[in-house]
Design an enzyme around this catalytic site. Structure first.
Site, PDB file in Angstrom:
ATOM      1  N   HIS A  56      67.839  -1.717 -63.186  1.00 55.75           N
ATOM      2  CA  HIS A  56      67.116  -2.483 -64.267  1.00 55.75           C
ATOM      3  C   HIS A  56      65.626  -2.516 -63.732  1.00 55.75           C
ATOM      4  O   HIS A  56      65.190  -2.188 -62.656  1.00 55.75           O
ATOM      5  CB  HIS A  56      67.517  -3.877 -64.274  1.00 55.75           C
ATOM      6  CG  HIS A  56      69.166  -3.956 -64.815  1.00 55.75           C
ATOM      7  ND1 HIS A  56      69.232  -5.329 -65.094  1.00 55.75           N
ATOM      8  CD2 HIS A  56      69.831  -3.369 -64.921  1.00 55.75           C
ATOM      9  CE1 HIS A  56      70.614  -5.335 -65.680  1.00 55.75           C
ATOM     10  NE2 HIS A  56      70.977  -3.992 -65.444  1.00 55.75           N
ATOM     11  N   GLU A  58      63.273  -4.473 -63.398  1.00 51.87           N
ATOM     12  CA  GLU A  58      62.925  -5.588 -62.645  1.00 51.87           C
ATOM     13  C   GLU A  58      63.168  -5.211 -61.069  1.00 51.87           C
ATOM     14  O   GLU A  58      62.299  -5.005 -60.004  1.00 51.87           O
ATOM     15  CB  GLU A  58      63.478  -7.017 -62.592  1.00 51.87           C
ATOM     16  CG  GLU A  58      63.183  -7.441 -63.990  1.00 51.87           C
ATOM     17  CD  GLU A  58      64.402  -7.341 -65.174  1.00 51.87           C
ATOM     18  OE1 GLU A  58      64.594  -8.231 -65.935  1.00 51.87           O
ATOM     19  OE2 GLU A  58      64.679  -5.995 -65.128  1.00 51.87           O
TER      20      GLU A  58
END
Length: 154
Positions: A56, A58
């Site tokens: 992901h 992040e």
């Protein structure tokens, strides 16, 4: 090419658009030093290209910045992301001790900050960043809607 003079959330949107162009779910993230404003890293989802469910935006930007700086905690850093982080990413944000989280679109189905398990509200959460949701929400949500609409039959 990213516009390095744009606000961090707009830079994150550029990352999200790059992800969409690659067939990735269009989520982008930019990590900024909260004091100086220096961009510490940029990333977008790479789940498909890496065949990695943890790739992901992040997690990628936190990991890259931590390695670059030689730090396991990024205190004083602010994360800008185009979608409310999932529970996995919210937990990583807490573990990294980020100062602030800014996100664009809310995610009632899979979010982990304002929806779902609300990771930062648990008594077992070791660190709670300041959270601001809804930055460029319309643009962030539209990008996701268009991406998924193009992939749904009918």
């Amino acid at each position: 090419m990213a516009n390095r003079n744009a606000s961090p959330i707009l830079q994150a949107l550029e990352e999200a658009k790059a992800a969409a162009d690659l067939g990735e779910v269009p989520v982008g993230a930019v990590l900024v030093d909260g004091g100086s404003g220096e961009v510490l890293g940029r990333a977008h989802n790479e789940v498909e290209s890496r065949c990695d469910p943890t790739a992901h935006a992040e997690l990628l930007v936190i990991s890259a910045a931590a390695q670059r700086l030689g730090l396991k905690r990024l205190e004083g850093a602010d994360l800008y992301v185009t979608l409310e982080p999932c529970p996995m990413c919210a937990t990583a944000i807490s573990f990294a001790r980020l100062r602030r989280l800014y996100f664009g679109a809310y995610d009632p189905k899979s979010g982990g900050v304002d929806h779902g398990p609300r990771i930062f509200s648990h008594s077992t959460c070791h660190h709670r960043p300041e959270v601001v949701g809804g930055l460029e929400e319309t643009q962030c949500a539209a990008l996701l809607r268009e991406f998924f609409a193009a992939r749904r039959p009918g």
